[in-house]
Design a protein around this motif. Structure first.
Motif, PDB file in Angstrom:
ATOM      1  N   PRO A 112       0.833  -1.207   0.000  1.00  0.00           N
ATOM      2  CA  PRO A 112       0.000   0.000   0.000  1.00  0.00           C
ATOM      3  C   PRO A 112       0.872   1.264   0.000  1.00  0.00           C
ATOM      4  CG  PRO A 112       0.003  -0.981   2.179  1.00  0.00           C
ATOM      5  CD  PRO A 112       0.729  -1.942   1.283  1.00  0.00           C
ATOM      6  N   GLU A 113       0.299   2.353  -0.511  1.00  0.00           N
ATOM      7  CA  GLU A 113       0.987   3.643  -0.489  1.00  0.00           C
ATOM      8  C   GLU A 113       0.866   4.244   0.910  1.00  0.00           C
ATOM      9  OE1 GLU A 113       2.728   5.126  -2.846  1.00  0.00           O
ATOM     10  OE2 GLU A 113       2.411   3.456  -4.239  1.00  0.00           O
ATOM     11  N   VAL A 114       1.995   4.760   1.407  1.00  0.00           N
ATOM     12  CA  VAL A 114       2.030   5.347   2.750  1.00  0.00           C
ATOM     13  C   VAL A 114       2.578   6.759   2.637  1.00  0.00           C
ATOM     14  CG1 VAL A 114       2.848   5.107   5.120  1.00  0.00           C
ATOM     15  CG2 VAL A 114       2.444   3.053   3.713  1.00  0.00           C
ATOM     16  N   LEU A 115       1.859   7.724   3.182  1.00  0.00           N
ATOM     17  CA  LEU A 115       2.278   9.133   3.135  1.00  0.00           C
ATOM     18  C   LEU A 115       2.255   9.716   4.543  1.00  0.00           C
ATOM     19  CD1 LEU A 115       0.136  10.339   0.085  1.00  0.00           C
ATOM     20  CD2 LEU A 115       2.555   9.695   0.064  1.00  0.00           C
ATOM     21  N   LEU A 116       3.230  10.546   4.816  1.00  0.00           N
ATOM     22  CA  LEU A 116       3.260  11.299   6.073  1.00  0.00           C
ATOM     23  C   LEU A 116       2.983  12.745   5.722  1.00  0.00           C
ATOM     24  CD1 LEU A 116       3.728  11.658   9.084  1.00  0.00           C
ATOM     25  CD2 LEU A 116       6.180  11.835   8.602  1.00  0.00           C
TER      26      LEU A 116
END
Length: 470
Positions: A82-86
């Motif tokens: 999955p794509e993970v963004l902060l």
């Protein structure tokens, strides 16, 4: 609608039922697949994203978000599916994603309040550029009561429509083949199932026209086979009944024709003056009176049997001393027995009292004694025994030393129109009504009757009645 269904053939009804079952199964499968898609697949993806996001959020210990945390999440994003963004400023969410979203509609004030309370938020939406539904999970990074940033994880969901299309493409040729086989095999199966019913219909039509020899072929042991067997049994019983009725009509015709011939011949002789002597006229008148009495008895028996079988006749039951009634009924036979040189033995229990119709019980005794005398030769013996039996009953046994009969006839004695001797002679022809009347009277008194006989050894008739207790 109901009229149309009622007019359909059984084969059509079976086909409609199968079609509705298939359509219902497909519809139910579609509903079930959507349910499992939502219940298990989507829920499992959401749970996985929440666990991953929560694990990443544990690396934040408050304060400003450090470059080290950003590097960790970027590294994890490269390693994970999955794509993970902060995102340090949630309002920059749309700028960080590779597709356009309206922040105000994506995260509203209510969602923001939930994030401030430390709750996780999940969102599902269709992304046109990606051609899939997107499941996103938002994990808050809180510094006390301040939302410093969020960890946003999203992944495209497998499209259930695509899965169904794949399955459809795979099963279309299989379904077509299945339908063709169903038509071919189903037609044979339905034809085989319907065939006995059509035979039943044809046989019933033949029977309605008076042909009782028609029978249905039995090919199975299922309900239809049992129905066919029951039909054959019914047809056999009707055929036998019809044969007995024909015999009965022939017997009655003969019995009536004989006295009518006598009455007509004797009366014409008197009217035409052929008989002139007074003593001859008196003799002819006595013969006319005798034959008229014969016809009267026959008609009376027919009426009695008809009333007893239709339960029209009302019994007048009173307490009876059974032995006394038997003795009084047998008293009139003394001259006949003396003339026929037949001895009569009686063994009667005087204490037995029954609750019955006196005239009908007397009729039983007369009919049975008449038969016993009729079939017992000179020098024979007739025995009448009355005794107590089990279950608070009494048993009347009338036996003779007459010609007897074959055991094959015993089960049919007392049936309507049944005669052992098929001859129509005045001596032993009979009409087959006497025992039928006896049996109906016994049944009307809730009693039982049975017969025992052997050729050349005589016959026994056993009748059981309930004893009247104090």
């Amino acid at each position: 609608m109901f009229t149309i269904i009622r007019n359909l053939t059984l084969a059509h009804k079976i086909w409609i039922t199968i079609s509705l079952a298939i359509i219902g199964t497909i519809f139910f499968s579609y509903i079930l697949s959507n349910y499992f898609y939502e219940k298990y697949y989507v829920e499992n993806v959401r749970k996985t994203l929440q666990e991953e996001g929560s694990q990443l959020a544990t690396n934040y210990n408050g304060g400003e978000i450090t470059d080290q945390l950003i590097d960790q999440i970027n590294w994890y994003n490269q390693m994970s599916e999955p794509e993970v963004l902060l995102i340090t400023n949630p309002r920059e969410l749309s700028a960080c994603l590779p597709f356009d979203i309206d922040y105000e509609s994506y995260i509203d004030e209510e969602d923001r309040e939930r994030l401030l309370r430390g709750e996780h938020i999940s969102k599902i939406g269709y992304e046109q550029k990606m051609g899939h539904q997107i499941l996103g999970v938002i994990i808050p990074l809180l510094d006390g009561n301040r939302l410093e940033g969020i960890v946003y994880l999203y992944t495209p969901l497998a499209n259930i429509t695509d899965m169904i299309n794949d399955i459809t493409n795979l099963w279309i040729p299989v379904a077509i083949l299945f339908v063709i086989l169903s038509i071919l095999l189903g037609r044979k199966i339905i034809t085989k199932l319907i065939k006995p019913l059509k035979q039943l219909e044809q046989a019933a039509q033949h029977m309605s026209k008076g042909n009782y020899t028609e029978r249905v072929e039995i090919t199975t042991n299922d309900e239809i086979g049992k129905l066919a067997q029951a039909f054959n049994d019914m047809a056999c019983a009707i055929a036998k009944e019809d044969e007995r009725k024909k015999e009965f009509l022939a017997n009655v015709s003969h019995e009536l024709r004989t006295p009518i011939s006598y009455v007509k011949g004797y009366s014409e002789a008197i009217v035409d003056g052929v008989v002139k002597k007074q003593e001859d006229v008196q003799r002819y008148l006595k013969l006319i009176h005798r034959e008229a009495a014969r016809m009267q008895r026959l008609v009376h028996d027919l009426l009695d049997l008809s009333k007893l079988e239709s339960s029209v006749y009302n019994l007048t039951k009173v307490p009876l001393v059974f032995s006394q009634l038997i003795e009084e009924s047998l008293a009139i036979y003394e001259p006949i027995l003396l003339e026929s040189e037949i001895s009569l033995n009686m063994m009667l229990d005087p204490e037995i009292i029954i609750y019955a119709d006196e005239d009908r019980i007397e009729q039983i005794i007369h009919n049975l004694i008449d038969n016993a005398i009729h079939y017992t030769e000179k020098g024979g013996n007739i025995s009448v025994q009355l005794k107590k039996a089990k279950n608070n009953q009494c048993e009347l046994i009338i036996s003779d030393t007459g010609i007897g009969m074959d055991e094959k006839h015993l089960n049919q004695l007392g049936e309507r129109f049944y005669r052992i001797n098929k001859a129509r002679t005045r001596k032993d022809g009979g009409t087959g009504l006497g025992l039928a009347i006896v049996k109906q009277i016994v049944v009307a008194h809730n009693g039982n009757i049975s017969f025992y006989s052997k050729v050349g050894e005589g016959t026994q008739v056993h009748i059981a009645f309930q004893v009247l207790t104090n």
